[in-house]
Write an enzyme that holds these catalytic residues in place. Sequence first.
Site, PDB file in Angstrom:
ATOM      1  N   LYS A  63       0.785  -1.179  -0.169  1.00  0.00           N
ATOM      2  CA  LYS A  63       0.172  -0.076  -0.089  1.00  0.00           C
ATOM      3  C   LYS A  63       0.894   1.184  -0.070  1.00  0.00           C
ATOM      4  CE  LYS A  63      -4.427  -1.365   1.490  1.00  0.00           C
ATOM      5  NZ  LYS A  63      -5.952  -0.951   2.380  1.00  0.00           N
ATOM      6  N   LYS A 120      -6.248 -12.944 -10.201  1.00  0.00           N
ATOM      7  CA  LYS A 120      -7.604 -13.317  -9.375  1.00  0.00           C
ATOM      8  C   LYS A 120      -8.421 -12.224  -9.692  1.00  0.00           C
ATOM      9  CE  LYS A 120      -8.686 -13.646  -4.547  1.00  0.00           C
ATOM     10  NZ  LYS A 120      -8.219 -13.549  -3.316  1.00  0.00           N
ATOM     11  N   LYS A 165     -11.953  -6.615  -6.612  1.00  0.00           N
ATOM     12  CA  LYS A 165     -12.869  -5.552  -6.276  1.00  0.00           C
ATOM     13  C   LYS A 165     -12.019  -4.272  -6.769  1.00  0.00           C
ATOM     14  CE  LYS A 165     -12.620  -4.760  -1.418  1.00  0.00           C
ATOM     15  NZ  LYS A 165     -13.296  -4.795   0.047  1.00  0.00           N
TER      16      LYS A 165
END
Length: 335
Positions: free
Chosen positions: A115, A197, A200
């Site tokens: 992040k 994968k 979202k």
Amino acid sequence: MEERKKVLYSAVQPTNDLTIGNYIGAIQNWVKLQNDYDCYFAVANMHAITVRQNPAELRRRTADMAALLIACGINPENSVLYVQSHVPAHAELCWTLNTFTYVGEMERMTQFKDKSKKHADNINMGLMDYPVLMAADILLYQADYVPVGLDQRQHVEIARDIAQRFNNVYSPTFKMPEALFLKVGAKICDLLDPTKKMSKSAENPNGSVFLNDDRDTIIRKFKRAVTDSGSEVRYDPENKAGVSNLLSIYSVFSGKSIEKAEADFAGKGYGEFKLAVGEVVADKLAPLQAEWQRLLADKAYLDGVLKSGAERAERTANRTLAKVYKKVGFYSLKD
């Protein structure tokens, strides 16, 4: 005398819309697990603000997520469903646990490093402290199990380390949680890049099918899904990744085996196959979406559920917090 159920804790951030991959990999399993465990499910809005959020959107998404979980089958009568920020003990325990956590181990956390790269302009202390808040989430409820994917194992391990340090100093206080690795079944991959994968937060939303996508959008996305050279609908993840991903999705949403799905499309082209996958997904999601919208329209009911959930969560959380405060020597005022 009935044996007490083990405690299970899990949480989901109200950021980005959930995909069919999240539904199959996590939420469907939560629905099944609530029959066997005492479950605490949180909408983790405190974790969400480690990345800048639009306040009005965060409020909306928090209600959206709570309603979605109920629509998917989480029973708020049996499970404790609540919003993280409604239980102040999460932040309070996090502060105490910070004094049992080392800066070096936080800097080594995979999520912090990832992040920090993505949000280089906002590497804040909350981002580094994220695993400690997660440890507080888990330990407050004396959780036996935390259902996670392999990418979340590190967070449960650090929660155990922190709990062990506290227990060693002050005597046993926290239960040692264990990661519960779920049998996900089909791995749902991105429609445009079946080597990844389904996410979202994918850069291209056309590769992900979201639970709030309308029927036309779902079918359009499947029509554009990547297949492979050739024309045979056959499950072969190594050589036919795109077709194999679509077969997995069709199998899950139709309830048919991969073998039966292959037989259904023997001799048929990819166009017909992709349309059929889109239709079966849209058909399955339609009643879920209708119930989701019904719940969102009934604000009084939803707020009542979340108020009751917060009160139930607080009773457990505050018992743990009181023990912690007593052990570390905080002065208390008697009623």
